[in-house]
Structures are given as C-alpha cells and as structure tokens.
Design a protein around this motif. Structure first.
Motif, PDB file in Angstrom:
ATOM      1  N   ASN A  13       0.723  -1.359   0.022  1.00  0.00           N
ATOM      2  CA  ASN A  13       0.050   0.232   0.167  1.00  0.00           C
ATOM      3  C   ASN A  13       0.942   1.399  -0.088  1.00  0.00           C
ATOM      4  N   GLU A  14       1.634   1.289  -0.976  1.00  0.00           N
ATOM      5  CA  GLU A  14       2.571   2.588  -1.270  1.00  0.00           C
ATOM      6  C   GLU A  14       2.306   3.563  -2.092  1.00  0.00           C
ATOM      7  N   GLN A  15       1.102   3.579  -2.608  1.00  0.00           N
ATOM      8  CA  GLN A  15       0.729   4.409  -3.722  1.00  0.00           C
ATOM      9  C   GLN A  15       1.016   5.896  -3.653  1.00  0.00           C
ATOM     10  N   ASN A  44       5.331  -6.189  -4.792  1.00  0.00           N
ATOM     11  CA  ASN A  44       4.079  -5.644  -4.249  1.00  0.00           C
ATOM     12  C   ASN A  44       3.410  -6.835  -3.270  1.00  0.00           C
ATOM     13  N   ASP A  45       3.403  -6.541  -2.215  1.00  0.00           N
ATOM     14  CA  ASP A  45       3.202  -7.404  -1.078  1.00  0.00           C
ATOM     15  C   ASP A  45       1.486  -7.629  -0.849  1.00  0.00           C
ATOM     16  N   GLY A  46       0.777  -7.836  -1.830  1.00  0.00           N
ATOM     17  CA  GLY A  46      -0.858  -7.831  -1.901  1.00  0.00           C
ATOM     18  C   GLY A  46      -1.336  -6.334  -1.298  1.00  0.00           C
ATOM     19  N   ALA A  98      10.151   1.414   0.469  1.00  0.00           N
ATOM     20  CA  ALA A  98       9.718   2.269  -0.587  1.00  0.00           C
ATOM     21  C   ALA A  98       9.248   3.751   0.187  1.00  0.00           C
ATOM     22  N   ASP A  99       9.415   3.867   1.374  1.00  0.00           N
ATOM     23  CA  ASP A  99       8.690   5.006   2.075  1.00  0.00           C
ATOM     24  C   ASP A  99       9.623   6.202   1.905  1.00  0.00           C
ATOM     25  N   LEU A 100      10.767   6.032   1.580  1.00  0.00           N
ATOM     26  CA  LEU A 100      12.023   7.066   1.436  1.00  0.00           C
ATOM     27  C   LEU A 100      12.516   7.362   3.028  1.00  0.00           C
ATOM     28  N   GLN A 101      12.441   6.437   3.879  1.00  0.00           N
ATOM     29  CA  GLN A 101      12.771   6.525   5.175  1.00  0.00           C
ATOM     30  C   GLN A 101      14.164   6.222   5.245  1.00  0.00           C
ATOM     31  N   HIS A 102      14.753   5.346   4.011  1.00  0.00           N
ATOM     32  CA  HIS A 102      16.069   4.954   3.814  1.00  0.00           C
ATOM     33  C   HIS A 102      16.161   5.971   2.616  1.00  0.00           C
ATOM     34  N   GLU A 208       1.493   5.610   5.483  1.00  0.00           N
ATOM     35  CA  GLU A 208       1.271   5.388   6.732  1.00  0.00           C
ATOM     36  C   GLU A 208       2.254   4.255   7.059  1.00  0.00           C
ATOM     37  N   THR A 209       2.822   4.015   8.215  1.00  0.00           N
ATOM     38  CA  THR A 209       3.473   2.879   8.559  1.00  0.00           C
ATOM     39  C   THR A 209       2.672   1.551   8.649  1.00  0.00           C
ATOM     40  N   LYS A 210       3.280   0.420   8.089  1.00  0.00           N
ATOM     41  CA  LYS A 210       2.301  -0.969   8.235  1.00  0.00           C
ATOM     42  C   LYS A 210       2.498  -1.663   9.286  1.00  0.00           C
ATOM     43  N   TRP A 211       3.084  -1.162  10.119  1.00  0.00           N
ATOM     44  CA  TRP A 211       3.330  -1.902  11.436  1.00  0.00           C
ATOM     45  C   TRP A 211       2.500  -1.526  12.561  1.00  0.00           C
TER      46      TRP A 211
HETATM   47  N1  UDP Z   1       5.954  -3.702   3.750  1.00  0.00           N
HETATM   48  C1  UDP Z   1       5.634  -4.846   3.125  1.00  0.00           C
HETATM   49  N2  UDP Z   1       4.685  -5.697   3.649  1.00  0.00           N
HETATM   50  C2  UDP Z   1       4.270  -5.465   4.868  1.00  0.00           C
HETATM   51  C3  UDP Z   1       4.503  -4.223   5.683  1.00  0.00           C
HETATM   52  C4  UDP Z   1       5.600  -3.378   5.059  1.00  0.00           C
HETATM   53  O1  UDP Z   1       6.196  -5.173   2.302  1.00  0.00           O
HETATM   54  O2  UDP Z   1       3.344  -6.156   5.194  1.00  0.00           O
HETATM   55  C5  UDP Z   1       7.026  -2.747   3.308  1.00  0.00           C
HETATM   56  C6  UDP Z   1       6.587  -1.197   3.233  1.00  0.00           C
HETATM   57  O3  UDP Z   1       5.660  -1.081   1.897  1.00  0.00           O
HETATM   58  C7  UDP Z   1       7.827  -0.604   3.219  1.00  0.00           C
HETATM   59  C8  UDP Z   1       8.921  -1.509   4.306  1.00  0.00           C
HETATM   60  O4  UDP Z   1       8.272  -2.668   4.149  1.00  0.00           O
HETATM   61  O5  UDP Z   1       8.468  -0.439   2.073  1.00  0.00           O
HETATM   62  C9  UDP Z   1       8.769  -0.976   5.591  1.00  0.00           C
HETATM   63  O6  UDP Z   1       7.335  -0.817   6.240  1.00  0.00           O
HETATM   64  P1  UDP Z   1       7.193   0.601   6.866  1.00  0.00           P
HETATM   65  O7  UDP Z   1       7.636   1.636   6.421  1.00  0.00           O
HETATM   66  O8  UDP Z   1       5.627   0.389   7.074  1.00  0.00           O
HETATM   67  O9  UDP Z   1       7.718   0.288   8.501  1.00  0.00           O
HETATM   68  P2  UDP Z   1       8.368   1.091   9.346  1.00  0.00           P
HETATM   69  O10 UDP Z   1       9.387   1.868   8.516  1.00  0.00           O
HETATM   70  O11 UDP Z   1       7.371   1.894   9.994  1.00  0.00           O
HETATM   71  O12 UDP Z   1       9.277   0.108  10.238  1.00  0.00           O
END
Ligand code: UDP
Ligand code: MG
Length: 314
Positions: A13-15, A44-46, A98-102, A208-211
């Motif tokens: 869900n990274e659109q 793409n993880d579903g 994918a979220d540019l945190q890296h 948003e974070t997926k965790w």
């Molecule tokens: N992600 C994924 N499957 C999941 C959860 C996250 O592929 O079930 C990917 C997400 O798209 C992102 C990366 O894993 O590229 C890190 O996720 P996220 O940013 O939500 O985690 P955080 O940075 O908050 O630890």
C-alpha cells in the motif's frame, strides 16, 4: 563487463509514495549506471491500493523495473525473500524501503564499500528513533534487550534491512530454509564482513507505517522463538525453585518438630506438593531439551557458511 546491482523494494500500500520514491532512487541509479547495470525489483506484497498499477506503469516505461506481485499480503519478510530470490543473479543486491525513510543517496556509498573496499555487506545503522511513536520505541528497546540476553545470535537494535550485499551473502541468506523468517536474525546469523553506515531516521515521505503494535509483537515472538531455545529451559528454573521450596518446607517441619510439639502436617503436605511439582517440571524440562534439538534440526540451517576459498571448481 559492467557489474550489476539489483535493488529489492518491498511495497505494501505505497501508492502515495511510490512515484516520489522512483524519482529519487532513479536519480541515484542514473548516476550509478555509468559503472553498473542497475535493476529495480519491486515486490508488491498484496497491496489493496493502486500500488500494482503504478508498478506496471513504471515497468512499461522503464525496462530496468521488474515487479513481483503477491496474491495477498504475506509480510515484509516474504517480500524481501521473493525479491532476493529473483535478484540473486546480480553481483550486488540491495534492499530498500519504498517510503523514503531510507535515503536512496546512501546506496552509492554502500556500493562503494562492497565494490571497492572489500566488504561483503554495507548496512545502515540507525542513529536514533526520531519520527517513531514513543510506545513503539520503548517496546522495541525492551525487546532487543531481552533477545540479546538470551540468544547466541546478536541482534542489533539499530541495524536496518537497508543494505547492499554481495551475491554470496544473499546466497547464504537464501540457504536458510526456515519459513518463519526474521531477517534481523538471519542477516546477523550468516555473518560476513559488514560495514556499518550510520543513517538518520527520516520521516516517511507519504503514506502510513504498516506496522501495528500487534504485528510488531508477532515479529518479536518470531525473533525470540527463531533464535533461542531458552524459553524451553524455563521449566528447569521453576523445577529448581520447587526443589528449594520442598527442602525449605521439610527443614521447617523438622525444626518445628524438634523444638516443640508443633503439628508438622501442613509443611509436610506442602513439601509433598512442591516435590511432585519439581519432578513434573524436571520431566517437562527434559522433554524441552529434546524438543529444542528437534526444533534446531527441523530449521535445517546450513552448518557453516564459507566466506571465501580457493577450492572452487577443482
Ligand atoms: N511492507 C511490506 N509488507 C508489509 C509491511 C510493510 O512489504 O506487510 C513494506 C512497506 O511497503 C515498506 C517497508 O516494508 O516499503 C517498511 O514498512 P513501513 O515503512 O510500514 O515500516 P516502518 O518503516 O514503519 O518500520
Ligand atoms: Mg517505513
């Protein structure tokens, strides 16, 4: 011949962020393309949003974009695994969120260390947990303290999945056949010569974070159960405690009987209960030891991993 670099990008869900990510990472890869054949492997993880559509569009415009799309959400671990299984044919394999945190710019530096400086892995290490919820960082902090106390594999709090690896490292990672995967443990377990690069945690660019806390908890359990059998030994500890209580109750009964006409029935009954408890827990502990061995064997991990040798092809 040019060496190749494949970047694995797990996406769920990274659109919102994907177009931006592609633009940023594209700039970096463009610079690198003078010396390397580059490839982007999106997994793409579903996703339930437009992620797949965006990936297909990108792949149409850019032949270096590959995508692997899951039938449902299998989690980031599975996404990284699928990406690495595909990308392992490259000389260097990277993993980036994918979220540019890296920061994509760091890839150039990572690649330099593995390509020029003889390191097998260059991985990002987080300096702080800025931009993360307080409760989440406190829980994670506690988890890493516990796991490092009880596990033989050192699992670093600050180590990130963001890294560039030589092919042989990815081959080693893929040689671990377990299906409940905990990458932080796996990356540490395989060893190799790692260059740590400090990296400031950035805010997510969009989305948003997926965790959720629930997912993190599950992840923590996977880490503990996958990398240590210590919980199975807990019954020995409780057995010892019961033994101690039995002896204590017996001595107490004895002393009271010696010094006066104290009715020692109660402490003797208690001693019996604790004694039986101690025996049962001891038996469970022994079962646990066997179970631990069965568990270790079923993981089927390689017995060793060779970093280099001159016996190849002889
Ligand atoms: N992600 C994924 N499957 C999941 C959860 C996250 O592929 O079930 C990917 C997400 O798209 C992102 C990366 O894993 O590229 C890190 O996720 P996220 O940013 O939500 O985690 P955080 O940075 O908050 O630890
Ligand atoms: Mg993130």
């Amino acid at each position: 011949m040019k060496k190749s670099l494949a970047l694995v990008v797990p996406c769920y869900n990274e659109q919102e962020v994907l177009p931006l990510f592609y633009e940023e990472v594209g700039k970096v890869l463009k610079k690198l393309s003078a010396g390397f054949l580059t490839e982007l492997v999106f997994v793409n993880d579903g996703s339930a949003d437009g992620t797949l559509g965006i990936l297909k569009d990108l792949a149409e415009k850019d032949p270096t974009v590959k995508y692997i799309s899951f039938s449902r959400n299998f989690g980031k671990e599975a996404a990284m695994l699928a990406g690495m299984e595909y990308a392992v044919k490259a000389d260097y394999i990277g993993i980036i969120d994918a979220d540019l945190q890296h920061s994509p710019e760091l890839i150039t530096e990572m690649l330099y260390y593995v390509d020029q400086e003889g390191f097998d892995v260059a991985a990002a290490r987080r300096e702080d947990r800025a931009g993360e919820a307080k409760l989440k960082s406190a829980l994670s902090g506690g988890f890493y303290k516990v796991i490092n106390k009880i596990s033989d594999t050192k699992i670093s709090d600050s180590a990130q999945d963001f890294r560039v690896m030589k092919r042989k490292v990815v081959e080693a990672v893929l040689s671990m056949p377990e299906s409940i995967r905990f990458s932080k443990g796996i990356f540490s377990w395989v060893g190799f010569n790692v260059k740590w690069i400090s990296h400031e945690n950035r805010e997510r660019a969009a989305g948003e974070t997926k965790w959720s806390i629930r997912k993190l908890f599950r992840y923590a359990i996977d880490g503990i159960l996958g990398y240590t059998n210590s919980p199975l030994r807990l019954s020995f500890l409780f057995s010892a405690l019961c033994c101690f209580l039995t002896v204590f109750a017996l001595v107490y009964a004895l002393v009271r009987t010696i010094i006066g006409d104290y009715n020692a029935t109660m402490p003797i009954i208690l001693a019996g209960i604790f004694g039986v408890g101690a025996l049962i827990l001891l038996a469970i502990g022994i079962l646990g030891e066997y179970l631990a061995r069965v568990y270790t064997e079923t993981k089927g991990r390689p017995k060793y991993i060779v970093a280099e040798t001159n016996t190849d092809g002889e």
